[in-house]
Motif scaffolding. Structure first.
Motif, PDB file in Angstrom:
ATOM      1  N   GLY A  10     -10.188 -20.831  58.422  1.00  0.00           N
ATOM      2  CA  GLY A  10     -11.592 -20.650  58.787  1.00  0.00           C
ATOM      3  C   GLY A  10     -11.811 -20.933  60.261  1.00  0.00           C
ATOM      4  N   ALA A 158      -8.575 -27.261  55.501  1.00  0.00           N
ATOM      5  CA  ALA A 158      -9.478 -26.296  54.862  1.00  0.00           C
ATOM      6  C   ALA A 158     -10.848 -26.381  55.524  1.00  0.00           C
ATOM      7  CB  ALA A 158      -9.581 -26.575  53.363  1.00  0.00           C
ATOM      8  N   CYS A 159     -11.171 -25.362  56.297  1.00  0.00           N
ATOM      9  CA  CYS A 159     -12.493 -25.260  56.926  1.00  0.00           C
ATOM     10  C   CYS A 159     -13.084 -23.926  56.485  1.00  0.00           C
ATOM     11  CB  CYS A 159     -12.387 -25.324  58.438  1.00  0.00           C
ATOM     12  SG  CYS A 159     -11.538 -26.786  59.048  1.00  0.00           S
ATOM     13  N   ASP A 160     -12.932 -23.631  55.200  1.00  0.00           N
ATOM     14  CA  ASP A 160     -13.297 -22.307  54.689  1.00  0.00           C
ATOM     15  C   ASP A 160     -14.738 -22.244  54.207  1.00  0.00           C
ATOM     16  OD1 ASP A 160     -12.321 -24.073  52.800  1.00  0.00           O
ATOM     17  OD2 ASP A 160     -11.683 -22.526  51.407  1.00  0.00           O
ATOM     18  N   ASN A 163     -18.710 -24.051  49.454  1.00  0.00           N
ATOM     19  CA  ASN A 163     -18.079 -23.539  48.227  1.00  0.00           C
ATOM     20  C   ASN A 163     -16.591 -23.277  48.470  1.00  0.00           C
ATOM     21  OD1 ASN A 163     -18.359 -22.935  45.537  1.00  0.00           O
ATOM     22  ND2 ASN A 163     -18.662 -20.751  45.903  1.00  0.00           N
ATOM     23  N   SER A 164     -15.926 -24.217  49.123  1.00  0.00           N
ATOM     24  CA  SER A 164     -14.531 -24.036  49.539  1.00  0.00           C
ATOM     25  C   SER A 164     -13.609 -23.830  48.340  1.00  0.00           C
ATOM     26  CB  SER A 164     -14.074 -25.273  50.315  1.00  0.00           C
ATOM     27  OG  SER A 164     -12.678 -25.305  50.435  1.00  0.00           O
ATOM     28  N   ALA A 167     -10.447 -26.230  48.695  1.00  0.00           N
ATOM     29  CA  ALA A 167     -10.683 -27.613  48.283  1.00  0.00           C
ATOM     30  C   ALA A 167     -10.798 -27.700  46.760  1.00  0.00           C
ATOM     31  CB  ALA A 167     -11.949 -28.151  48.943  1.00  0.00           C
ATOM     32  N   VAL A 298      -9.957 -31.597  54.468  1.00  0.00           N
ATOM     33  CA  VAL A 298     -11.124 -30.718  54.309  1.00  0.00           C
ATOM     34  C   VAL A 298     -12.153 -31.109  55.361  1.00  0.00           C
ATOM     35  CG1 VAL A 298     -12.814 -29.776  52.702  1.00  0.00           C
ATOM     36  CG2 VAL A 298     -10.670 -30.694  51.841  1.00  0.00           C
ATOM     37  N   ALA A 302     -17.048 -26.986  54.211  1.00  0.00           N
ATOM     38  CA  ALA A 302     -16.170 -27.128  53.048  1.00  0.00           C
ATOM     39  C   ALA A 302     -16.197 -28.548  52.531  1.00  0.00           C
ATOM     40  CB  ALA A 302     -14.743 -26.729  53.425  1.00  0.00           C
TER      41      ALA A 302
END
Lengths: 432, 282
Positions: A10, A158-160, A163-164, A167, A298, A302
């Motif tokens: 992300g 995880a920087c997506d 509503n990751s 994660a 995270v 996210a």
């Protein structure tokens, strides 16, 4: 065999800040972005508070893509056709080192990702991370939607976004409750610069940010208006469960806000450039996932790093703060060749000692308080009623006392004194 | 053998001030689906003929990252003719033809339109300059041995024309001909280091950018419809049931027809009325 020292999923503010810190630490980092360019899937704009950039990008205000510098902040309470506004101006916020700015997120995200690329990060766009690669319970990489798309690294950040999926797949979101989320809807309305200057009482690069309470009908939430250079953004943040349960649609609620006598003169005659919507992690600290796992961190939305605490509505600065902390912690762990959850826990400790978790913990009760019945209905109704009674001259009747006016209005709008006191005490505790 | 694809990279998100018409360039460049189809077709032809594939474009250095996406998809060489602004199509075609001739391209594939104005004239200019066979607006392309294409061309009225085109040739294709393959992750990562050969464009004259104000129809205040029912209001707004002067057809000599049109336009208020002749004393 690892392809990179770290993978950041992300290229939003959190991801780019993480990649920037990793690249500056001399680590090879792959920054994956789902959209064709960083920021391409974002809503048009937002307000960004840049203090967090002071250490990350010294002199950021000379290079950050800015629409307007926010020099006027207002909080507006709306009830029926009336409105009470607390208005604060500070021309000093329009000069270095500045405070907050409105910006177009596609420009802002591209700028921040560009800094990470300049520092040595490998940006790969149009690539979705579809899942995690695990070995022995620890995360060792991600799968992507490209052919031969597996990518391995000792750390995945995880920087997506909200509503990751990463994660969740890592089991870091044990419970997901729709009540913790809101949906933001926004119209960006084109107006000439001089018209915006005149209507909002600003000059040159100065801008305005207005937060609104009481404008969402039966759906708990709030509203906002802010100025870009040649457009005005008007939007609402609405409780997801209430929206789903009720009959009102967000665009209808937004239409009503735009038609309100306090808002209509600000936006009339403009042309809608964009209508967009985005889910927001509203509950802050109460909904945060596990931030650290074996080989995974995270950050950003996210990790629910969005502060929705009434008078403070901030997200990008928390995303950058958490992303940068994740990048620094990951770089240190990679250097020590230990990316276990125990080693990566330095990330959480860094967040706890910074504003990121300190503010969220301190204001953990604020989101529920703001979305409560008293703040949503009682406060705007009583405040507007009190103001109306105070300023309506009813000669030859003498002026009523303030206490009597307040009591009358509270009775009229069903606000009991003990509830008001209780909520007031909660607010004092929540806001410190 | 060399198969070349020519693409035009254009600004995907130019900012246009709706009031002044001023255009602000963005950092995002991209090309049309037709151009992407041209690159894919060039790759397929090169694979089938064991030929070298080249992508050529005319643009500024910020086009390089987009060109490298084609390298990730499998293109062997990237060539950019260094030019900024919006040069004339004939000039671009001349530069492309010179470059393609220098490369020794046998078959040149172009998209049949770009994302900006998309007249599709450049492939024809290139074919003319190279003295090559041309087949434009193709909807289907196959091969008949090295250098020979079997193609279907769209004609008016839904008709199709089947062509056999021998090298040297320049063809342009619609976006539906092929979809550019998705590059593997490893190739995408490697593509960042792929060199782009830059060719100078001496003597290129870029016409100055002309900024024009967009046409905005004059506004007029329209009173709200007065009907009580929705249907009545719609009918009132559209004027569907309003009695109006029926159209009439007149057959007149041109001068009298023109005078009649002017007279009618004055009657409708589109032209100012002619001031009456001042009275003269006899």
């Amino acid at each position: 065999m690892s392809d990179f020292d770290a993978i950041v999923v992300g290229a939003g503010p959190a991801g780019s800040a993480a990649a920037l810190e990793l690249a500056r630490a001399g680590r090879s980092v792959c920054l994956l972005e789902r959209g064709p360019t960083p920021g391409s899937k974002n809503m048009y704009g937002g307000v960004v508070y840049g203090r967090i950039l002071d250490t990350l990008v010294p002199g950021w205000w000379e290079q950050m893509p800015v629409q307007r510098w926010v020099t006027r902040r207002s909080t507006m309470l709306i009830h029926d056709d009336r409105a009470l506004t607390v208005d604060f101006r500070h021309p000093g916020w329009g000069a270095a080192p500045f405070n907050g700015a409105t910006t177009f997120r596609p420009d802002f995200d591209a700028w921040l990702a560009g800094l990470a690329v300049d520092a040595g990060a490998s940006l790969v766009c149009s690539t979705t991370a579809t899942g995690l690669i695990r070995e022995g319970g620890r995360v060792v990489g991600v799968r992507t939607d490209r052919p031969d798309g597996d990518l391995r690294a000792p750390v995945v950040i995880a920087c997506d976004g909200v509503n990751s999926f990463l994660a969740k797949e890592a089991g870091m979101y044990p419970h997901t409750d729709a009540a913790n989320f809101t949906v933001g809807v926004k119209e960006t309305i084109s107006l000439p610069r001089e018209v915006i200057d005149e209507r909002f009482g600003v000059r040159g690069e100065e801008g305005v940010d207005i937060e609104i309470l009481g404008c969402t009908g039966d759906v708990p939430g709030g509203g906002f208006v802010y100025t870009n250079a040649t457009s005005v953004a008007v939007g609402l943040v609405l409780s997801l469960p209430a929206l789903a349960a009720g009959g009102d649609r967000p665009e209808e609620l937004l239409r009503r806000l735009k038609a309100h006598p306090a808002i209509a003169p600000l936006v009339e005659g403009g042309e809608v450039l964009e209508y967009s919507a985005h889910v927001i992690p509203e509950a802050g600290y109460e909904m945060m996932p596990e931030l650290v796992g074996d080989g995974i961190l995270v950050a950003g939305d996210a990790a629910a790093m969005c502060l929705a605490a009434g008078i403070w509505l901030e997200g990008v600065n928390f995303a950058i703060g958490s992303g940068a902390a994740a990048g620094r912690a990951a770089a240190q762990c990679i250097a020590r060749n230990d990316t276990s959850a125990a080693a990566l826990a330095a990330y959480r400790r860094a967040l706890e000692s910074s504003f990121v978790l300190a503010d969220h913990r301190k204001l953990r009760a604020a989101p529920h308080l703001v979305m409560g019945d008293l703040a949503q209905r009682g406060l705007p109704a009583v405040a507007c009623g009190v103001m109306e009674d105070l300023f309506t001259v009813r000669n030859p009747e003498p002026k009523p006392g303030v206490r009597r006016i307040v009591r009358t209005q509270m009775r009229r709008h069903g606000v009991r004194a003990r509830d008001a006191v209780r909520e007031g005490l909660r607010a004092l505790r929540a806001f410190g | 053998m060399i198969v070349a694809a020519c693409v035009k990279l254009v600004d995907l998100r130019p900012g246009v001030d709706r009031l002044t018409g001023a255009v602000t360039p963005s950092t995002t460049l991209g090309c049309s689906a037709a151009d992407r189809a041209a690159v894919e077709l060039a790759l397929q032809l090169a694979d089938s003929w064991s030929a070298e594939s080249v992508v050529v474009c005319c643009g500024p250095d910020r086009a390089d990252p987009v060109l490298r996406e084609f390298a990730a998809a499998g293109v062997d060489r990237l060539v950019r003719i260094d030019a900024t602004g919006a040069p004339d199509s004939a000039d671009v075609a001349g530069l492309l033809a010179t470059t393609l001739a220098g490369l020794g391209a046998d078959v040149v594939v172009c998209g049949d339109h770009s994302l900006d104005r998309g007249s599709g004239s450049v492939p024809a200019f290139v074919a003319g300059a190279l003295g090559a066979a041309q087949a434009l607006g193709l909807v289907e392309v196959g091969t008949e041995g090295p250098g020979t294409l079997r193609a279907t061309r769209r004609l008016d009225g839904g008709r199709r024309e089947r062509l056999v085109v021998d090298a040297p040739s320049v063809v342009s294709v619609e976006g539906s001909v092929a979809e550019l393959r998705r590059a593997s992750l490893a190739a995408t990562l490697r593509a960042g280091d792929v060199p782009v050969e830059v060719v100078a464009a001496p003597g290129l004259v870029v016409p100055p950018t002309v900024t024009t104000r967009p046409w905005v129809p004059p506004t007029r205040v329209q009173p709200p419809p007065q009907g009580t029912a929705a249907l009545e209001r719609v009918v009132e707004l559209t004027g569907a049931m309003v009695e109006r002067t029926p159209p009439r057809t007149v057959e007149l000599p041109p001068d009298r027809a023109a005078a009649l049109i002017v007279e009618q336009l004055r009657a409708w208020g589109y032209l100012e009325a002619v001031p009456s002749e001042p009275a003269t004393d006899g």
